[in-house]
Design an enzyme around this catalytic site. Structure first.
Site, PDB file in Angstrom:
ATOM      1  N   LYS A 149     -19.482  53.761  38.632  1.00 22.71           N
ATOM      2  CA  LYS A 149     -18.985  52.698  39.618  1.00 22.71           C
ATOM      3  C   LYS A 149     -19.219  53.260  41.221  1.00 22.71           C
ATOM      4  CE  LYS A 149     -14.794  52.971  37.873  1.00 22.71           C
ATOM      5  NZ  LYS A 149     -15.080  54.076  36.926  1.00 22.71           N
ATOM      6  N   ARG A 163      -6.720  47.544  37.851  1.00 23.86           N
ATOM      7  CA  ARG A 163      -7.030  48.553  36.687  1.00 23.86           C
ATOM      8  C   ARG A 163      -6.184  48.274  35.656  1.00 23.86           C
ATOM      9  NH1 ARG A 163      -9.725  53.528  38.974  1.00 23.86           N
ATOM     10  NH2 ARG A 163      -9.394  55.178  37.465  1.00 23.86           N
ATOM     11  N   ARG A 196     -19.991  66.374  37.592  1.00 20.93           N
ATOM     12  CA  ARG A 196     -19.904  65.807  39.047  1.00 20.93           C
ATOM     13  C   ARG A 196     -19.408  66.624  39.897  1.00 20.93           C
ATOM     14  NH1 ARG A 196     -16.596  60.256  39.507  1.00 20.93           N
ATOM     15  NH2 ARG A 196     -15.084  61.784  38.703  1.00 20.93           N
ATOM     16  N   ARG A 199     -13.876  67.735  41.400  1.00 13.88           N
ATOM     17  CA  ARG A 199     -12.561  66.896  41.481  1.00 13.88           C
ATOM     18  C   ARG A 199     -11.720  67.549  40.638  1.00 13.88           C
ATOM     19  NH1 ARG A 199     -13.537  60.557  41.084  1.00 13.88           N
ATOM     20  NH2 ARG A 199     -11.796  60.769  39.570  1.00 13.88           N
ATOM     21  N   ARG A 206      -7.740  60.805  31.036  1.00 10.84           N
ATOM     22  CA  ARG A 206      -8.257  59.551  31.916  1.00 10.84           C
ATOM     23  C   ARG A 206      -9.066  58.581  30.756  1.00 10.84           C
ATOM     24  NH1 ARG A 206     -11.872  62.428  35.779  1.00 10.84           N
ATOM     25  NH2 ARG A 206     -12.263  60.583  36.444  1.00 10.84           N
TER      26      ARG A 206
HETATM   27  P1  AP5 Z   1     -19.605  58.208  39.365  1.00  5.32           P
HETATM   28  O1  AP5 Z   1     -20.303  57.010  40.126  1.00  5.32           O
HETATM   29  O2  AP5 Z   1     -18.665  59.054  40.305  1.00  5.32           O
HETATM   30  O3  AP5 Z   1     -18.675  57.568  38.552  1.00  5.32           O
HETATM   31  P2  AP5 Z   1     -17.275  56.589  38.618  1.00  5.32           P
HETATM   32  O4  AP5 Z   1     -17.312  55.538  37.599  1.00  5.32           O
HETATM   33  O5  AP5 Z   1     -16.992  55.956  39.813  1.00  5.32           O
HETATM   34  O6  AP5 Z   1     -16.191  57.577  37.925  1.00  5.32           O
HETATM   35  P3  AP5 Z   1     -14.632  57.920  38.493  1.00  5.32           P
HETATM   36  O7  AP5 Z   1     -14.230  59.364  37.677  1.00  5.32           O
HETATM   37  O8  AP5 Z   1     -14.531  58.149  39.932  1.00  5.32           O
HETATM   38  O9  AP5 Z   1     -13.630  56.734  38.099  1.00  5.32           O
HETATM   39  P4  AP5 Z   1     -12.417  56.873  37.890  1.00  5.32           P
HETATM   40  O10 AP5 Z   1     -11.878  55.314  37.542  1.00  5.32           O
HETATM   41  O11 AP5 Z   1     -11.689  57.670  36.603  1.00  5.32           O
HETATM   42  O12 AP5 Z   1     -11.666  57.554  39.124  1.00  5.32           O
HETATM   43  P5  AP5 Z   1     -10.929  56.997  40.421  1.00  5.32           P
HETATM   44  O13 AP5 Z   1     -11.354  57.805  41.389  1.00  5.32           O
HETATM   45  O14 AP5 Z   1     -11.214  55.571  40.567  1.00  5.32           O
HETATM   46  O15 AP5 Z   1     -20.475  59.062  38.386  1.00  5.32           O
HETATM   47  C1  AP5 Z   1     -19.924  59.999  37.596  1.00  5.32           C
HETATM   48  C2  AP5 Z   1     -21.242  60.865  37.497  1.00  5.32           C
HETATM   49  O16 AP5 Z   1     -22.250  60.438  36.741  1.00  5.32           O
HETATM   50  C3  AP5 Z   1     -21.722  61.734  38.758  1.00  5.32           C
HETATM   51  O17 AP5 Z   1     -22.043  62.914  38.693  1.00  5.32           O
HETATM   52  C4  AP5 Z   1     -23.145  60.749  38.853  1.00  5.32           C
HETATM   53  O18 AP5 Z   1     -24.066  61.449  39.640  1.00  5.32           O
HETATM   54  C5  AP5 Z   1     -23.432  60.547  37.322  1.00  5.32           C
HETATM   55  N1  AP5 Z   1     -24.083  59.258  37.211  1.00  5.32           N
HETATM   56  C6  AP5 Z   1     -23.735  57.902  37.746  1.00  5.32           C
HETATM   57  N2  AP5 Z   1     -24.440  57.025  37.416  1.00  5.32           N
HETATM   58  C7  AP5 Z   1     -25.209  57.515  36.759  1.00  5.32           C
HETATM   59  C8  AP5 Z   1     -26.483  57.070  35.799  1.00  5.32           C
HETATM   60  N3  AP5 Z   1     -26.691  55.711  35.661  1.00  5.32           N
HETATM   61  N4  AP5 Z   1     -27.088  58.109  34.802  1.00  5.32           N
HETATM   62  C9  AP5 Z   1     -26.818  59.218  34.787  1.00  5.32           C
HETATM   63  N5  AP5 Z   1     -25.759  59.816  35.612  1.00  5.32           N
HETATM   64  C10 AP5 Z   1     -24.912  58.930  36.380  1.00  5.32           C
HETATM   65  O19 AP5 Z   1      -9.398  57.203  39.886  1.00  5.32           O
HETATM   66  C11 AP5 Z   1      -8.748  58.614  39.843  1.00  5.32           C
HETATM   67  C12 AP5 Z   1      -7.437  58.558  39.668  1.00  5.32           C
HETATM   68  O20 AP5 Z   1      -6.764  57.578  40.661  1.00  5.32           O
HETATM   69  C13 AP5 Z   1      -7.144  57.734  38.327  1.00  5.32           C
HETATM   70  O21 AP5 Z   1      -6.841  58.438  37.053  1.00  5.32           O
HETATM   71  C14 AP5 Z   1      -5.734  57.281  38.535  1.00  5.32           C
HETATM   72  O22 AP5 Z   1      -4.529  57.963  38.758  1.00  5.32           O
HETATM   73  C15 AP5 Z   1      -5.630  56.808  40.186  1.00  5.32           C
HETATM   74  N6  AP5 Z   1      -6.092  55.279  40.591  1.00  5.32           N
HETATM   75  C16 AP5 Z   1      -7.262  54.917  41.246  1.00  5.32           C
HETATM   76  N7  AP5 Z   1      -7.540  53.754  41.240  1.00  5.32           N
HETATM   77  C17 AP5 Z   1      -6.207  53.425  40.563  1.00  5.32           C
HETATM   78  C18 AP5 Z   1      -5.463  51.809  40.250  1.00  5.32           C
HETATM   79  N8  AP5 Z   1      -6.292  50.669  40.812  1.00  5.32           N
HETATM   80  N9  AP5 Z   1      -4.385  51.672  39.773  1.00  5.32           N
HETATM   81  C19 AP5 Z   1      -3.818  52.876  39.267  1.00  5.32           C
HETATM   82  N10 AP5 Z   1      -4.015  54.280  39.559  1.00  5.32           N
HETATM   83  C20 AP5 Z   1      -5.322  54.292  40.051  1.00  5.32           C
END
Ligand code: AP5
Length: 230
Positions: free
Chosen positions: A28, A103, A142, A175, A186
């Site tokens: 994402k 979410r 990552r 991270r 997660r």
């Molecule tokens: P990347 O693009 O970073 O993946 P992502 O989907 O953004 O994954 P996240 O881990 O950031 O999502 P998340 O939802 O767990 O974390 P968030 O920060 O929102 O890609 C990942 C890896 O894959 C990279 O190395 C990339 O190079 C590789 N890659 C990408 N695309 C690829 C492809 N097509 N092919 C091969 N490789 C690829 O949330 C963190 C925490 O914040 C949560 O756990 C929660 O505690 C809190 N939080 C955030 N938002 C909320 C909310 N709305 N409500 C409640 N808590 C929240």
């Protein structure tokens, strides 16, 4: 970083919100950064916003920290207050990309009320479809630039110089929630709390499924194609 304060320039805009839903590591953030630049709209990542608040030790960050550290969701009221403030800013007028929000169903319901009150167009909802067995490698591999937020992968998209960003030489960091036991938590949280959201939007006929297992450039092309046809 994608707290939404970075602009994409003079792109064509979106005219509405683009909601990206998918499990941790689905890509994402990778796609949101690219699309935001192309379209000239803010990339609003609630995860990045919380990481910034935690890093600065703000009261909101301190409230969010234990949830993030354990791979659980931050309570809805905290998330909603932060998002409402962010999307009320002028730079969101021609659309914005939501990465990691909503979410939960209550977050989505509240967001829909905001959309109605502000007479915004219906959001686009994109569901990133990816096999769970790919996610561990993506997440443990990552690394993120501490300056500009560029996302790398030590296995599949390594930087030219180990540990340094190709764009600005910034230090690449892992991270704290990208360690195996927290990743497991997660992924369980996604299954328990966020998967139902895909069904919620699907019942309303709003979801487009996107193959997120293709190479990133292919995923971008598909995503732009979907938006062009919408
Ligand atoms: P990347 O693009 O970073 O993946 P992502 O989907 O953004 O994954 P996240 O881990 O950031 O999502 P998340 O939802 O767990 O974390 P968030 O920060 O929102 O890609 C990942 C890896 O894959 C990279 O190395 C990339 O190079 C590789 N890659 C990408 N695309 C690829 C492809 N097509 N092919 C091969 N490789 C690829 O949330 C963190 C925490 O914040 C949560 O756990 C929660 O505690 C809190 N939080 C955030 N938002 C909320 C909310 N709305 N409500 C409640 N808590 C929240």
């Amino acid at each position: 970083m994608a707290d939404g304060s970075g602009r994409g320039g003079n792109g064509p805009g979106l005219g509405r919100a683009l909601i990206l839903i998918g499990p941790p590591g689905a890509g994402k953030g990778t796609q949101a950064k690219t699309i935001a630049k192309r379209l000239g709209v803010p990339h609003i990542s609630t995860g990045d916003m919380f990481r910034d608040l935690v890093g600065r030790g703000t009261p909101l960050g301190e409230r969010a920290r234990p949830y993030m550290d354990s791979g659980e969701l931050v309570p809805d009221d905290v998330v909603l207050e932060m998002v409402q403030e962010r999307i009320s800013r002028a730079d969101c007028a021609s659309g914005f990309i939501l990465d990691g929000f909503p979410r939960t169903v209550p977050q989505a319901e509240e967001f829909e009320e905001i959309v109605q009150k502000r007479h915004l167009l219906e959001p686009f909802v994109i569901h990133f479809v990816v096999d769970t067995n790919l996610l561990l490698r993506r997440l443990t591999g990552r690394r993120t630039c501490s300056v500009g937020g560029e996302i790398y992968n030590i296995y599949d998209r390594p930087p030219k110089v180990p540990g340094r960003c190709d764009n600005d030489g910034g230090e690449l960091i892992q991270r704290p929630d990208d360690h195996e036991e927290i990743i497991t938590s997660r992924l369980s949280t996604y299954e328990a709390r966020t998967k139902v959201l895909v069904d919620y939007f699907r019942r309303k006929g709003k979801v487009v499924d996107l193959d997120a297992m293709a190479p990133p450039v292919t995923v971008t092309d598909h995503l732009l194609g979907v938006l062009a046809q919408a």
